[in-house]
Write an enzyme that holds these catalytic residues in place. Structure first.
Site, PDB file in Angstrom:
ATOM      1  N   SER A 201      90.795 -65.860  83.712  1.00 44.33           N
ATOM      2  CA  SER A 201      89.704 -66.646  84.280  1.00 44.33           C
ATOM      3  C   SER A 201      89.682 -66.337  85.774  1.00 44.33           C
ATOM      4  O   SER A 201      90.561 -65.651  86.283  1.00 44.33           O
ATOM      5  CB  SER A 201      89.964 -68.124  84.043  1.00 44.33           C
ATOM      6  OG  SER A 201      91.220 -68.458  84.573  1.00 44.33           O
TER       7      SER A 201
ATOM      8  N   ASN B 270      83.292 -60.984  70.256  1.00 44.00           N
ATOM      9  CA  ASN B 270      82.582 -61.830  69.288  1.00 44.00           C
ATOM     10  C   ASN B 270      81.748 -60.936  68.387  1.00 44.00           C
ATOM     11  O   ASN B 270      80.625 -60.576  68.763  1.00 44.00           O
ATOM     12  CB  ASN B 270      81.594 -62.764  70.022  1.00 44.00           C
ATOM     13  CG  ASN B 270      82.245 -63.947  70.684  1.00 44.00           C
ATOM     14  OD1 ASN B 270      83.449 -64.148  70.589  1.00 44.00           O
ATOM     15  ND2 ASN B 270      81.434 -64.751  71.357  1.00 44.00           N
TER      16      ASN B 270
ATOM     17  N   ASN C 134      81.381 -68.262  82.010  1.00 42.99           N
ATOM     18  CA  ASN C 134      82.645 -67.585  82.345  1.00 42.99           C
ATOM     19  C   ASN C 134      82.477 -66.080  82.552  1.00 42.99           C
ATOM     20  O   ASN C 134      83.445 -65.350  82.646  1.00 42.99           O
ATOM     21  CB  ASN C 134      83.697 -67.869  81.260  1.00 42.99           C
ATOM     22  CG  ASN C 134      83.282 -67.351  79.903  1.00 42.99           C
ATOM     23  OD1 ASN C 134      82.156 -66.895  79.729  1.00 42.99           O
ATOM     24  ND2 ASN C 134      84.175 -67.420  78.945  1.00 42.99           N
TER      25      ASN C 134
ATOM     26  N   HIS D  15      82.647 -58.559  82.494  1.00 46.69           N
ATOM     27  CA  HIS D  15      82.744 -59.467  81.341  1.00 46.69           C
ATOM     28  C   HIS D  15      81.377 -60.103  81.109  1.00 46.69           C
ATOM     29  O   HIS D  15      80.941 -60.923  81.913  1.00 46.69           O
ATOM     30  CB  HIS D  15      83.798 -60.552  81.657  1.00 46.69           C
ATOM     31  CG  HIS D  15      83.973 -61.567  80.563  1.00 46.69           C
ATOM     32  ND1 HIS D  15      84.495 -62.809  80.793  1.00 46.69           N
ATOM     33  CD2 HIS D  15      83.707 -61.529  79.247  1.00 46.69           C
ATOM     34  CE1 HIS D  15      84.538 -63.496  79.667  1.00 46.69           C
ATOM     35  NE2 HIS D  15      84.062 -62.738  78.710  1.00 46.69           N
TER      36      HIS D  15
ATOM     37  N   HIS E 268      91.869 -62.880  72.926  1.00 55.35           N
ATOM     38  CA  HIS E 268      90.767 -62.412  73.780  1.00 55.35           C
ATOM     39  C   HIS E 268      90.809 -62.974  75.191  1.00 55.35           C
ATOM     40  O   HIS E 268      90.078 -62.514  76.052  1.00 55.35           O
ATOM     41  CB  HIS E 268      89.416 -62.711  73.140  1.00 55.35           C
ATOM     42  CG  HIS E 268      88.869 -64.085  73.472  1.00 55.35           C
ATOM     43  ND1 HIS E 268      89.556 -65.241  73.213  1.00 55.35           N
ATOM     44  CD2 HIS E 268      87.701 -64.465  74.038  1.00 55.35           C
ATOM     45  CE1 HIS E 268      88.831 -66.266  73.601  1.00 55.35           C
ATOM     46  NE2 HIS E 268      87.704 -65.842  74.103  1.00 55.35           N
ATOM     47  N   GLY E 269      91.612 -63.991  75.438  1.00 56.43           N
ATOM     48  CA  GLY E 269      91.598 -64.560  76.793  1.00 56.43           C
ATOM     49  C   GLY E 269      92.429 -65.810  76.858  1.00 56.43           C
ATOM     50  O   GLY E 269      93.426 -65.926  76.155  1.00 56.43           O
TER      51      GLY E 269
ATOM     52  N   GLU F 105      84.657 -58.341  88.397  1.00 55.58           N
ATOM     53  CA  GLU F 105      85.820 -58.566  89.247  1.00 55.58           C
ATOM     54  C   GLU F 105      86.385 -57.245  89.763  1.00 55.58           C
ATOM     55  O   GLU F 105      86.478 -56.274  89.020  1.00 55.58           O
ATOM     56  CB  GLU F 105      86.882 -59.301  88.409  1.00 55.58           C
ATOM     57  CG  GLU F 105      87.852 -60.120  89.215  1.00 55.58           C
ATOM     58  CD  GLU F 105      88.605 -61.138  88.342  1.00 55.58           C
ATOM     59  OE1 GLU F 105      88.184 -62.296  88.270  1.00 55.58           O
ATOM     60  OE2 GLU F 105      89.618 -60.753  87.747  1.00 55.58           O
TER      61      GLU F 105
END
Lengths: 135, 477
Positions: free
Chosen positions: B376, B326, B201, B233, B400-401, B205
């Protein structure tokens, strides 16, 4: 190829089978490479692996981890493997071709083999293993 | 909702002590009705399991992007007392310091007439995908320095600006790092992968700021409507993964050695102050530093492409902020009115420190720490800011997402990468990836909607919305 991918939300879960335990280890190594990279047939590069572990699952885990490490660090796509297991020790020769981003760089990058979910069992005449590859 | 779980607010749920035998504190998590419908039952059991671990304080927490993970749920936050608490790799995750950074530019959409060409240039400049090796050649000595210095190593070697460091969580470096307990294997994986994006992932971008929710905060962060930004990311690559694997083995032994009883072997842990606990923590910090350097190197490659492509100055691409998703860190928090030094584990969760916190850069102090939530592929990303509420309720943490809904195999079976690419292109998003398969695996529909996840944290108040960014172009690994 004697393997299939099973459903898993975040990682890759696979089932591999073969007619013998040694064949199973070899097929598992090739399947892992096949998932990450495109199919290959090269034999030009070889690496050897020697390992000991306390049980057969741990031996498979450590073997696949070593195959992954060699593939990543040496930049090799492994196309075949010959494995010999005696008691708790394993000796293997892996053969393959140098990694080429344009030809092989198409799959997900496996970063490790999970201890969790790793199992080996017999199904009729076949030896079968299931494992989760962390990506 | 699962039996035994109590609803205690519109978005707040409690897993009471007793739900699982041996729980020391209750579990708390945040979900809307819509997200509750997608919740995996196993994730709640994991949240309860974490609550049984020695030294845990207040609550075992999970953010609205909670899903089933290795030992701890993803989206999990847990804090342990320094004297009697433990540290666990399962509470950090395999990709140590997976994180995001956002670069702002002085460009707007009308400058992006040759967007396809720009994306192709970036794809050439930033090594991505399986087997990618660094655009930057590192020696073993470089690696040693990177593990100690983090992003500062990259800046000191000409891959960035001194002000970038101020805009990174922890200034892009954990001081507790030591390379002593990083194995040869981990090092060998780390050397060739410096400055690579990886796969899965992870992405780079090009985005446009489409909506501002908080004008004051946006201004402080230097974000304006219509502005083009770049989001990066990625994490600590094979090195971090190897460190996690190596230390899990050691900590499984340590769990037995220290007589810690756990409901799940994947929660392997050791007292924070034991030799095994300290060894993991310092190697984890070294991996976190590697990840910060990695994102700094990729930012440098990006800046150089923009410099050449648009005739911009290097410093025109400003680092808004860089956050870890993390990681475990030693932080001071208020517990029942008392200040306590804690080891806070965030696994798929973002630090969200409130205004005036000493760890927030001075130029952002009156608003709070920027929080970056990547969407995403094809989905919007968000900038939020940390709050006082987060400091009280979640040890200064937020989501976080999005979190996955569908397996990769399912995605590949039912979704075709080429169709996704064409569909995204129609919506103005140019995707470049090494294969159709890697596009299908990360298709927007395999994720929970990130809008709903950020709506919940905004409503609960553990972070507040600042801006929405929509993708225009994506490079995937």
């Amino acid at each position: 190829m004697p393997y299939e991918e099973l459903p898993h939300t975040a990682d890759i879960r696979v089932r591999v089978w073969a007619g013998s335990m040694e064949g199973l280890f070899a097929e598992a190594a090739v399947a892992m490479n096949r998932i990450m990279y495109a199919p290959c047939q090269g034999e030009g590069v070889s690496e050897s692996v020697s390992l000991n572990a306390e049980d057969i699952e741990a031996l498979l885990h450590d073997f696949l981890s070593e195959v992954l490490f060699l593939s990543e660090v040496r930049g090799v796509v492994f196309c075949s493997a010959e494995v010999r297991i005696e008691g708790g020790s394993l000796n293997a020769i892996l053969r393959g071709e140098p990694f080429d981003r344009r030809r092989h760089g198409c799959g997900p990058e496996i970063k490790g083999i999970s201890y969790y979910g790793l199992r080996i069992y017999k199904r009729d005449e076949d030896y079968v293993m299931e494992a989760i590859f962390d990506i | 909702m699962k039996e035994g779980v109590k609803r205690i607010g519109e978005f707040e749920w409690e897993v009471p002590v007793g739900y699982t035998a041996g729980m020391r504190v209750p579990g708390r998590f945040f979900l809307s009705e819509a997200l509750a419908a997608e919740l995996e039952e196993g994730a709640i059991d994991q949240l309860a399991n974490v609550a049984t671990m020695p030294g845990i304080v207040k609550y075992s927490l999970a953010m609205p992007d909670i899903h089933w993970g290795y030992g701890f749920p993803i989206g999990g936050v847990a804090a342990f007392g320094m004297e009697n608490g433990v540290i666990s790799p399962g509470g950090v995750g395999f990709d140590i310091n997976c994180g995001v950074r956002l670069l702002t530019t002085p460009l707007s959409q009308r400058d992006l007439k040759k967007k396809g060409e720009l994306i192709e240039r970036l794809y050439e400049a930033v090594p991505t995908g399986v087997g990618a090796k660094g655009g930057i050649k590192l020696s073993n000595r470089d690696l040693d320095e990177i593990m100690l210095e983090g992003a500062a190593w990259a800046v000191n070697h000409g891959y960035g600006l001194p002000e970038d460091l101020v805009h990174c969580e922890e200034n892009g470096h954990m001081k507790e790092a030591s390379a002593k307990d990083v194995s040869q294997k981990a090092r060998q994986r780390g050397v060739p992968q410096g400055g690579t994006l990886g796969s899965g992932n992870h992405f780079l971008e090009i985005q446009e700021v489409r909506e501002i929710y908080d004008e004051v905060a946006a201004k402080v962060f230097g974000i304006a409507r219509g502005q083009i930004c770049v989001m990066i990311h990625c994490g600590s690559r094979g090195l971090g993964h190897q460190v996690c694997t190596d230390h899990l083995k050691v900590l499984e032994g340590a769990t037995k050695k220290y007589g810690i009883s756990l409901p799940d072997r994947q929660l392997a842990c050791a007292p924070i102050n034991s030799p095994e606990g300290r060894a993991y923590f310092s190697a984890m910090a070294a991996s976190a530093n590697y990840a910060w350097a990695n994102r700094q190197l990729i930012a440098d490659m990006t800046r150089k492409v923009f410099q050449e492509f648009f005739g911009l100055k290097y410093e025109d691409l400003r680092l808004m902020y860089d956050v870890a998703h993390n990681v475990a860190k030693i932080e001071e928090h208020s517990v029942n009115g008392k200040r306590m030094k804690l080891c806070v584990h965030r696994k798929g969760a973002t630090r969200a420190f409130g205004p005036e916190s000493p760890d927030v850069p001075s130029d952002y102090a009156r608003v709070g720490q920027p929080v970056i939530i990547p969407g995403s592929m094809g989905a919007p990303s968000f900038v939020l800011h940390g709050t006082e509420k987060a400091m009280e309720a979640t040890f200064g943490s937020t989501c976080h997402g999005a979190g996955r809904l569908t397996s990769r195999t399912q995605a590949k079976k039912h979704i075709h990468g080429r169709e996704i690419r064409d569909d995204l292109l129609k919506r103005g998003v140019y995707v470049r990836a090494p294969s159709w398969g890697s596009i299908a695996e990360e298709a927007p529909e395999v994720y929970k909607p990130s809008e709903e996840v950020v709506r919940v944290v905004h409503e609960v108040g553990i972070s507040r919305l600042v801006a929405r960014l929509e993708p225009l172009g994506v490079i995937k690994g």
